[in-house]
Design an enzyme around this catalytic site. Structure first.
Site, PDB file in Angstrom:
ATOM      1  N   ARG A 135       0.838  -1.207   0.000  1.00  0.00           N
ATOM      2  CA  ARG A 135       0.000   0.000   0.000  1.00  0.00           C
ATOM      3  C   ARG A 135       0.871   1.255   0.000  1.00  0.00           C
ATOM      4  O   ARG A 135       0.961   1.974  -0.991  1.00  0.00           O
ATOM      5  CB  ARG A 135      -0.954  -0.010   1.215  1.00  0.00           C
ATOM      6  CG  ARG A 135      -2.081   1.021   1.142  1.00  0.00           C
ATOM      7  CD  ARG A 135      -1.706   2.423   1.572  1.00  0.00           C
ATOM      8  NE  ARG A 135      -1.204   2.497   2.946  1.00  0.00           N
ATOM      9  CZ  ARG A 135      -0.695   3.590   3.471  1.00  0.00           C
ATOM     10  NH1 ARG A 135      -0.585   4.705   2.733  1.00  0.00           N
ATOM     11  NH2 ARG A 135      -0.228   3.598   4.706  1.00  0.00           N
ATOM     12  N   ASP A 136       1.561   1.464   1.094  1.00  0.00           N
ATOM     13  CA  ASP A 136       2.312   2.707   1.264  1.00  0.00           C
ATOM     14  C   ASP A 136       3.465   2.785   0.269  1.00  0.00           C
ATOM     15  O   ASP A 136       3.794   3.862  -0.251  1.00  0.00           O
ATOM     16  CB  ASP A 136       2.838   2.788   2.700  1.00  0.00           C
ATOM     17  CG  ASP A 136       3.291   4.180   3.091  1.00  0.00           C
ATOM     18  OD1 ASP A 136       3.311   5.079   2.233  1.00  0.00           O
ATOM     19  OD2 ASP A 136       3.641   4.377   4.267  1.00  0.00           O
ATOM     20  N   HIS A 188       3.540   3.841  13.184  1.00  0.00           N
ATOM     21  CA  HIS A 188       4.002   3.896  11.795  1.00  0.00           C
ATOM     22  C   HIS A 188       5.053   4.994  11.740  1.00  0.00           C
ATOM     23  O   HIS A 188       4.744   6.174  11.861  1.00  0.00           O
ATOM     24  CB  HIS A 188       2.794   4.228  10.899  1.00  0.00           C
ATOM     25  CG  HIS A 188       3.112   4.365   9.440  1.00  0.00           C
ATOM     26  ND1 HIS A 188       2.988   3.312   8.560  1.00  0.00           N
ATOM     27  CD2 HIS A 188       3.520   5.418   8.701  1.00  0.00           C
ATOM     28  CE1 HIS A 188       3.306   3.725   7.330  1.00  0.00           C
ATOM     29  NE2 HIS A 188       3.645   4.998   7.394  1.00  0.00           N
ATOM     30  N   HIS A 231       8.395   6.882   9.891  1.00  0.00           N
ATOM     31  CA  HIS A 231       9.140   7.079   8.652  1.00  0.00           C
ATOM     32  C   HIS A 231      10.622   7.242   8.964  1.00  0.00           C
ATOM     33  O   HIS A 231      11.000   7.554  10.094  1.00  0.00           O
ATOM     34  CB  HIS A 231       8.590   8.287   7.889  1.00  0.00           C
ATOM     35  CG  HIS A 231       7.329   7.965   7.148  1.00  0.00           C
ATOM     36  ND1 HIS A 231       6.681   8.846   6.326  1.00  0.00           N
ATOM     37  CD2 HIS A 231       6.590   6.816   7.086  1.00  0.00           C
ATOM     38  CE1 HIS A 231       5.603   8.270   5.806  1.00  0.00           C
ATOM     39  NE2 HIS A 231       5.516   7.045   6.266  1.00  0.00           N
ATOM     40  N   CYS A 273       4.802   9.313   2.623  1.00  0.00           N
ATOM     41  CA  CYS A 273       3.602  10.018   2.169  1.00  0.00           C
ATOM     42  C   CYS A 273       3.923  10.974   1.022  1.00  0.00           C
ATOM     43  O   CYS A 273       4.655  11.938   1.206  1.00  0.00           O
ATOM     44  CB  CYS A 273       2.989  10.799   3.318  1.00  0.00           C
ATOM     45  SG  CYS A 273       1.583  11.793   2.806  1.00  0.00           S
ATOM     46  N   ASN A 320       9.919   4.783   4.322  1.00  0.00           N
ATOM     47  CA  ASN A 320       9.443   4.044   5.474  1.00  0.00           C
ATOM     48  C   ASN A 320      10.613   3.334   6.141  1.00  0.00           C
ATOM     49  O   ASN A 320      11.711   3.250   5.596  1.00  0.00           O
ATOM     50  CB  ASN A 320       8.430   2.988   5.012  1.00  0.00           C
ATOM     51  CG  ASN A 320       7.037   3.566   4.888  1.00  0.00           C
ATOM     52  OD1 ASN A 320       6.470   4.019   5.872  1.00  0.00           O
ATOM     53  ND2 ASN A 320       6.491   3.574   3.679  1.00  0.00           N
TER      54      ASN A 320
END
Lengths: 325, 325
Positions: B17-18, B214, B216, B247, B256
């Site tokens: 996803r990310d 979450h 980064h 993002c 990430n």
């Protein structure tokens, strides 16, 4: 000359030694001195400026005596050098370095490959260096550190026993070192190991004789290991501008902790390094121009500082409200 | 369906996803499914497989329903998806996802820019989603998480007040979320902040309603922040294979935490992830072939595992003697 005053964590910059010995570009003494002066001006209080090693082996560092002579003139800066043996130490003493580090690889296989010396031979070197230092007037004696290389594992031997590390720490102190340092030459270390090894050594030689750690970022674990170092109470952390360096003799090992990223970590948490991060980033940009792009690493230099970021250093007398607890 | 059993730390893989939403290469559903299946076979117990977002906005994720349908068939895997609103959530419920995350940006400026919604509008979406979930039979209800984006600072607003984060955490729970997650969208977070923010939220909504984070790696602080997350007691950590993603709507944010590097950190410390690191590295090599080299990052994949490295997962029933304390 005591770089640790008025900071919570002393960052010891090793780029001019560990960084430059690992890359093919040779910086002349003038540029090295510009680099050292600029980092000192940014607030860095200890810099390992070179190594007294054979110029045939490391021509990059052949001008170390000249660099030491310059760096000694910078007020408040502790001028550290690496010495592989007594001969190198005599050069360092003649040049007037403030701190000498003799690396001793806990992996004897690595020691033989790296400097062609057994542990016993290296301890003899240590004794010889300690004796040479004692011959100086008390006010001229540099600090003498034994660096425990490959303390967290070796690319040749694999796991290294904690007992072996502790034994050699004791032996180095008995040989006349003022203190020992832990070095993760291969980037094998993990945070639990950082704590366990530090505490095991402390039990034998006391906390005041092990205050610093040299961590590599080979597996991206550098700052996680720093967290463990902070947690256990170590107060000196080696780092290299742009993460330059690592041990070129340990296959697969590369990458020091990035000074800029480390200063960011510490200052963001409200720990005083005494370093102005914006000035440090300017030094990086300067040195970066002299070297191929592949030689410099790190994140903060690319991402920039957070919007509105302030550190105790940048706003004298005030903590960072975002991180104050 | 509870991915957290029999592991100390649950790693939630967000790459499909990310990661994929941030790069220009589009993987077809077949490759995504191969990736997900291979990671699950390596022991990953939770994977965010896609996002129910407009295919016009993110064509990379247009086949999320198909991917969810496949991933649901993998035994023991929690299939998570991101939903930007009620409409997306209805798609996720129809597809049968096990976990829905609605991101709410604590920076309202970022929220408006990212999804064109105020906080009140997003909380309305949350209430709508919670109501839709309640209409399902109890056994079919997915877990519903409110993700607190930009919780550590915003590239547009700068510092974000802790009070604001806590307020919105409470509001999300009141709106019907089962739990909230902390998200360092911009890579501004530092370890002290991770601890302070977690504890501040726990005081208001209880520890069981905030278990995951979450982070980064924008400024290289990812694993240092993980150390703080472990220390405070969070048990779910997001990561992305090869560090893909970040993002794309937050200028300057990228990267990430690298799943391989995180698994190495945890297993080296003796914390069970349930993941076979060698198998995971093989998955990375596979996915790497499908993508441009610039999209994958990380250290362990390049440096390799230490000589003689073993983890509890790799040698079932045995801890790692090098790290046991």
């Amino acid at each position: 000359m005591d770089g640790s005053s008025s900071v919570d964590i002393l960052i010891s910059e090793v780029g001019p030694r560990d960084g430059l010995q690992s890359i093919s570009t040779i910086l002349d003494a003038d540029r090295k001195c510009q680099w050292i002066q600029a980092e000192a001006a940014a607030g860095v209080r200890e810099i390992e400026v070179g190594s007294f090693v054979s110029p045939k082996l490391l021509p990059q560092l052949a001008d170390t005596a000249e660099v030491v002579a310059f760096a000694r003139q910078i007020p408040g800066l502790t001028v550290a050098v690496l010495v592989p043996n007594l001969r190198g130490a005599l050069g360092a003493l003649a040049a007037g370095a403030h701190k000498l580090t003799l690396p001793l690889s806990v992996s004897e296989t690595h020691s033989l490959k790296n400097v062609n010396r057994t542990h016993l031979q290296m301890l003899d070197e240590a004794r010889g260096i300690a004796a040479a230092i004692r011959e100086l007037p008390a006010t001229d004696r540099p600090k003498f550190e034994g660096g425990l290389s490959t303390a967290f594992g070796c690319t040749l031997e694999g796991q290294i026993s904690e007992r072996k590390v502790v034994e050699l720490a004791v032996a180095l102190i008995e040989a006349g070192c003022d203190e020992v340092g832990l070095s993760d030459t291969t980037g094998y270390g993990n945070p639990r190991q950082v704590k366990a090894l530090t505490q095991a050594i402390w039990r034998e030689i006391g906390e005041e004789r092990l205050t610093g750690i040299h961590l590599h970022n080979t597996r991206g674990q550098g700052l996680a290991n720093v967290m463990a170092a902070l947690d256990v109470g170590l107060t000196t952390i080696d780092a290299s501008l742009g993460g330059m360096g690592g041990c070129p003799f340990a296959p697969g090992a590369s990458g020091n902790i990035v000074t800029e990223d480390l200063v960011y970590l510490l200052e963001a948490m409200g720990l005083r390094t005494g370093i102005d991060l914006n000035q440090l980033l300017a030094v990086r940009r300067k040195v970066d121009q002299w070297l191929p792009a592949k030689d410099m690493h790190g994140f903060v230099a690319h991402a920039g500082l957070p919007r509105g970021f302030s550190s105790p250093t940048l706003t004298p007398g005030a903590g960072n409200p975002a991180t104050a607890q």
